[in-house]
Design a protein around this motif. Structure first.
Motif, PDB file in Angstrom:
ATOM      1  N   HIS A 248       0.854  -1.191   0.000  1.00  0.00           N
ATOM      2  CA  HIS A 248       0.000   0.000   0.000  1.00  0.00           C
ATOM      3  C   HIS A 248       0.892   1.244   0.000  1.00  0.00           C
ATOM      4  CE1 HIS A 248      -2.712  -3.105   1.536  1.00  0.00           C
ATOM      5  NE2 HIS A 248      -3.664  -2.382   0.983  1.00  0.00           N
ATOM      6  N   PRO A 249       1.537   1.538  -1.121  1.00  0.00           N
ATOM      7  CA  PRO A 249       2.454   2.679  -1.156  1.00  0.00           C
ATOM      8  C   PRO A 249       1.732   3.984  -0.807  1.00  0.00           C
ATOM      9  CG  PRO A 249       2.615   1.378  -3.177  1.00  0.00           C
ATOM     10  CD  PRO A 249       1.436   0.867  -2.410  1.00  0.00           C
ATOM     11  N   CYS A 250       2.371   4.808   0.007  1.00  0.00           N
ATOM     12  CA  CYS A 250       1.811   6.098   0.383  1.00  0.00           C
ATOM     13  C   CYS A 250       2.940   7.005   0.861  1.00  0.00           C
ATOM     14  CB  CYS A 250       0.722   5.949   1.437  1.00  0.00           C
ATOM     15  SG  CYS A 250       1.201   5.052   2.915  1.00  0.00           S
ATOM     16  N   ARG A 251       2.610   8.264   1.073  1.00  0.00           N
ATOM     17  CA  ARG A 251       3.606   9.264   1.441  1.00  0.00           C
ATOM     18  C   ARG A 251       3.556   9.658   2.909  1.00  0.00           C
ATOM     19  NH1 ARG A 251       2.851  14.101  -0.924  1.00  0.00           N
ATOM     20  NH2 ARG A 251       5.059  14.555  -0.917  1.00  0.00           N
ATOM     21  N   LYS A 252       2.520   9.210   3.634  1.00  0.00           N
ATOM     22  CA  LYS A 252       2.333   9.648   5.019  1.00  0.00           C
ATOM     23  C   LYS A 252       2.061   8.476   5.948  1.00  0.00           C
ATOM     24  CE  LYS A 252      -0.019  13.862   3.478  1.00  0.00           C
ATOM     25  NZ  LYS A 252      -1.266  14.641   3.658  1.00  0.00           N
ATOM     26  N   MET A 253       2.447   8.673   7.223  1.00  0.00           N
ATOM     27  CA  MET A 253       2.165   7.663   8.233  1.00  0.00           C
ATOM     28  C   MET A 253       1.842   8.351   9.557  1.00  0.00           C
ATOM     29  SD  MET A 253       4.361   4.330   9.440  1.00  0.00           S
ATOM     30  CE  MET A 253       5.659   5.169  10.318  1.00  0.00           C
ATOM     31  N   LEU A 254       0.789   7.876  10.192  1.00  0.00           N
ATOM     32  CA  LEU A 254       0.416   8.307  11.539  1.00  0.00           C
ATOM     33  C   LEU A 254       0.840   7.173  12.468  1.00  0.00           C
ATOM     34  CD1 LEU A 254      -0.926  10.312  13.408  1.00  0.00           C
ATOM     35  CD2 LEU A 254      -3.144   9.392  12.722  1.00  0.00           C
ATOM     36  N   ASN A 255       1.896   7.403  13.235  1.00  0.00           N
ATOM     37  CA  ASN A 255       2.517   6.381  14.076  1.00  0.00           C
ATOM     38  C   ASN A 255       2.139   6.653  15.527  1.00  0.00           C
ATOM     39  OD1 ASN A 255       4.221   4.123  14.427  1.00  0.00           O
ATOM     40  ND2 ASN A 255       5.912   5.449  14.990  1.00  0.00           N
ATOM     41  N   ASP A 256       1.167   5.910  16.035  1.00  0.00           N
ATOM     42  CA  ASP A 256       0.576   6.162  17.348  1.00  0.00           C
ATOM     43  C   ASP A 256       1.211   5.281  18.416  1.00  0.00           C
ATOM     44  OD1 ASP A 256      -1.020   6.623  19.540  1.00  0.00           O
ATOM     45  OD2 ASP A 256      -2.899   6.061  18.552  1.00  0.00           O
ATOM     46  N   ASN A 257       2.005   5.900  19.289  1.00  0.00           N
ATOM     47  CA  ASN A 257       2.646   5.200  20.411  1.00  0.00           C
ATOM     48  C   ASN A 257       1.986   5.551  21.736  1.00  0.00           C
ATOM     49  OD1 ASN A 257       6.123   4.492  19.827  1.00  0.00           O
ATOM     50  ND2 ASN A 257       4.513   4.594  18.304  1.00  0.00           N
ATOM     51  N   SER A 258       0.795   6.138  21.694  1.00  0.00           N
ATOM     52  CA  SER A 258       0.161   6.627  22.926  1.00  0.00           C
ATOM     53  C   SER A 258      -0.164   5.526  23.931  1.00  0.00           C
ATOM     54  CB  SER A 258      -1.103   7.427  22.596  1.00  0.00           C
ATOM     55  OG  SER A 258      -2.071   6.619  21.959  1.00  0.00           O
ATOM     56  N   GLN A 259      -0.181   4.265  23.492  1.00  0.00           N
ATOM     57  CA  GLN A 259      -0.495   3.162  24.400  1.00  0.00           C
ATOM     58  C   GLN A 259       0.727   2.294  24.725  1.00  0.00           C
ATOM     59  OE1 GLN A 259      -4.350   1.156  23.496  1.00  0.00           O
ATOM     60  NE2 GLN A 259      -4.290   2.499  21.704  1.00  0.00           N
ATOM     61  N   VAL A 260       1.935   2.740  24.356  1.00  0.00           N
ATOM     62  CA  VAL A 260       3.152   1.988  24.662  1.00  0.00           C
ATOM     63  C   VAL A 260       3.498   2.192  26.131  1.00  0.00           C
ATOM     64  CG1 VAL A 260       5.621   1.764  24.164  1.00  0.00           C
ATOM     65  CG2 VAL A 260       3.994   2.093  22.294  1.00  0.00           C
ATOM     66  N   THR A 261       3.815   1.096  26.812  1.00  0.00           N
ATOM     67  CA  THR A 261       4.011   1.148  28.266  1.00  0.00           C
ATOM     68  C   THR A 261       5.439   0.919  28.739  1.00  0.00           C
ATOM     69  OG1 THR A 261       3.433  -1.198  28.445  1.00  0.00           O
ATOM     70  CG2 THR A 261       1.635   0.408  28.681  1.00  0.00           C
ATOM     71  N   THR A 262       6.354   0.610  27.813  1.00  0.00           N
ATOM     72  CA  THR A 262       7.742   0.372  28.210  1.00  0.00           C
ATOM     73  C   THR A 262       8.697   1.016  27.215  1.00  0.00           C
ATOM     74  OG1 THR A 262       7.866  -1.685  26.933  1.00  0.00           O
ATOM     75  CG2 THR A 262       7.260  -1.881  29.274  1.00  0.00           C
ATOM     76  N   GLY A 263       9.947   1.175  27.656  1.00  0.00           N
ATOM     77  CA  GLY A 263      10.986   1.677  26.768  1.00  0.00           C
ATOM     78  C   GLY A 263      11.545   0.561  25.904  1.00  0.00           C
ATOM     79  N   TRP A 264      12.152   0.944  24.820  1.00  0.00           N
ATOM     80  CA  TRP A 264      12.789  -0.002  23.891  1.00  0.00           C
ATOM     81  C   TRP A 264      14.120   0.603  23.442  1.00  0.00           C
ATOM     82  CZ3 TRP A 264      12.671   3.130  19.637  1.00  0.00           C
ATOM     83  CH2 TRP A 264      11.630   4.053  19.568  1.00  0.00           C
ATOM     84  N   GLU A 265      14.833   1.139  24.446  1.00  0.00           N
ATOM     85  CA  GLU A 265      16.064   1.895  24.226  1.00  0.00           C
ATOM     86  C   GLU A 265      17.078   1.163  23.337  1.00  0.00           C
ATOM     87  OE1 GLU A 265      18.208   5.408  24.711  1.00  0.00           O
ATOM     88  OE2 GLU A 265      16.213   4.982  25.468  1.00  0.00           O
ATOM     89  N   GLU A 266      17.202  -0.144  23.513  1.00  0.00           N
ATOM     90  CA  GLU A 266      18.193  -0.906  22.739  1.00  0.00           C
ATOM     91  C   GLU A 266      17.892  -0.876  21.244  1.00  0.00           C
ATOM     92  OE1 GLU A 266      16.031  -2.793  24.922  1.00  0.00           O
ATOM     93  OE2 GLU A 266      17.145  -1.979  26.589  1.00  0.00           O
ATOM     94  N   GLY A 267      16.644  -0.661  20.887  1.00  0.00           N
ATOM     95  CA  GLY A 267      16.273  -0.637  19.473  1.00  0.00           C
ATOM     96  C   GLY A 267      16.159   0.755  18.887  1.00  0.00           C
ATOM     97  N   SER A 268      16.394   1.775  19.698  1.00  0.00           N
ATOM     98  CA  SER A 268      16.151   3.134  19.219  1.00  0.00           C
ATOM     99  C   SER A 268      17.097   3.563  18.098  1.00  0.00           C
ATOM    100  CB  SER A 268      16.177   4.133  20.371  1.00  0.00           C
ATOM    101  OG  SER A 268      17.392   4.070  21.049  1.00  0.00           O
TER     102      SER A 268
END
Length: 130
Positions: free
Chosen positions: A48-68
């Motif tokens: 589904h090629p597109c130019r925009k993305m809405l990336n919603d992390n409002s429900q993330v409860t932990t860090g993922w520092e190692e993958g940042s």
């Protein structure tokens, strides 16, 4: 919206009316889940090629520092190579998850990524991008 993928930690939708991906991350995440989720998003972006993305992390409860670093450099670079030009990234209220996002942003050079504290503001900004 068309559901492309749906699981407890990650849902991916294609919003045909706005021609963008809506990605909803939920719960606990790690470097491994950030990478596997990112790969799933890239797969669906090819379908589904597109130019925009809405990336919603409002429900993330932990860090993922190692993958940042991977998220901020490799993942976002690949999103850009696949045509994404604008990302509205909704921040989680969880401090460690927000810190992981802030770290990832240090490595992002493209596409344009803007952080938001709420979904409505992110949505409104993404609508204005052309």
């Amino acid at each position: 919206m068309e559901t492309l993928y749906d699981s407890p930690p990650l849902s991916i939708f294609y919003d045909d009316g706005h021609e963008w991906l809506y990605v909803e991350w939920k719960g606990a995440h790690s470097a491994a889940s950030a990478q596997s989720g990112g790969e799933l998003i890239l797969h669906h972006l090819q379908l589904h090629p597109c130019r925009k993305m809405l990336n919603d992390n409002s429900q993330v409860t932990t860090g993922w520092e190692e993958g940042s670093r991977w998220v901020g450099s490799h993942y976002y670079k690949t999103l850009s190579e696949q045509g994404i030009r604008f990302v509205a990234w909704v921040c989680p209220p969880n401090w460690s998850a927000r810190k992981s996002m802030d770290t990832a942003m240090q490595f992002v050079t493209q596409p344009m990524v803007v952080l938001f504290d709420d979904l409505a503001t992110a949505y409104a900004w993404l609508l204005r991008q052309s």
